[in-house]
Scaffold this motif. Sequence first.
Motif, PDB file in Angstrom:
ATOM      1  N   GLN A  90       0.814  -1.210   0.000  1.00  0.00           N
ATOM      2  CA  GLN A  90       0.000   0.000   0.000  1.00  0.00           C
ATOM      3  C   GLN A  90       0.854   1.269   0.000  1.00  0.00           C
ATOM      4  O   GLN A  90       0.362   2.337  -0.325  1.00  0.00           O
ATOM      5  N   ALA A 198      -0.733   7.899   0.670  1.00  0.00           N
ATOM      6  CA  ALA A 198      -0.861   6.441   0.784  1.00  0.00           C
ATOM      7  C   ALA A 198      -0.276   5.953   2.103  1.00  0.00           C
ATOM      8  O   ALA A 198      -0.822   5.039   2.738  1.00  0.00           O
ATOM      9  N   ASP A 201      -2.779   6.674   4.828  1.00  0.00           N
ATOM     10  CA  ASP A 201      -3.872   5.700   4.774  1.00  0.00           C
ATOM     11  C   ASP A 201      -3.456   4.395   5.451  1.00  0.00           C
ATOM     12  O   ASP A 201      -4.234   3.789   6.200  1.00  0.00           O
ATOM     13  N   HIS A 202      -2.246   3.967   5.173  1.00  0.00           N
ATOM     14  CA  HIS A 202      -1.747   2.737   5.803  1.00  0.00           C
ATOM     15  C   HIS A 202      -1.653   2.909   7.314  1.00  0.00           C
ATOM     16  O   HIS A 202      -2.055   2.019   8.079  1.00  0.00           O
ATOM     17  N   ARG A 205      -4.978   2.583   9.069  1.00  0.00           N
ATOM     18  CA  ARG A 205      -5.502   1.223   9.187  1.00  0.00           C
ATOM     19  C   ARG A 205      -4.639   0.320  10.072  1.00  0.00           C
ATOM     20  O   ARG A 205      -5.158  -0.528  10.791  1.00  0.00           O
TER      21      ARG A 205
END
Length: 223
Positions: A90, A198, A201-202, A205
């Motif tokens: 990712q 990105a 975002d990783h 999560r």
Amino acid sequence: MRVAVVGGRGKTGRAVVAALTARGVETVATGRAEWDRLAEVVAGCDAAYVVAPNLHPDEPAYAATVLDGLVEAGVGRVVYHSVASPYAPQMPHHLGKAMSEDLVRRSGLAWTLLQPGAYLQNLDLGAELQVPYDLDATFGFADLAEVGEAAAVVLTEPGHEGATYELATRVATVRELAAEAGVHAVQVPNTTGGALGAMFDHYDRHGLPVGTRVLDMLLGRNP
């Protein structure tokens, strides 16, 4: 001993230079100005620490060029500055680190890979702390000076060739760090694009967990 620090004028490079200097090691810090004559500049060095520019768009190409220069100059030892969890599809720039690690392993040089977690120094704990990811995500945070010290250890002491070390000073969440510093933390929307977006975002999560025992071992302290 003489050590080249390729990328030695950035914050990581400066930390490595400072730690090596404290050990009495002669250093040669290179930057963009020396790129076209890298082999000439690092000639006579016993080892090199290599730091690619942050979020480099093609780090494997950068690594290949540097490794070729080190081989040409007769530098027999390299320590490459990678990142914790390099194979994270990712995060494109992490994948660039993973591919660069492969090049280092196949370079013919004696090598060590360092994989630090997110720097504590990247968080501004002097005011309201705003981050575009989950405040309760778990991270293995690395102190910049301690990463420099670990680099100096593996560059100057025997027994680290062929090793890959994840580095973290402490495990915490952003919320916990903010509370310790007495500042308010808030999660803001991730409006950043590209590789940085990105990465956020990783983080949102999965965080970026990294253990602390390896750094403790390298720095010779009890956990």
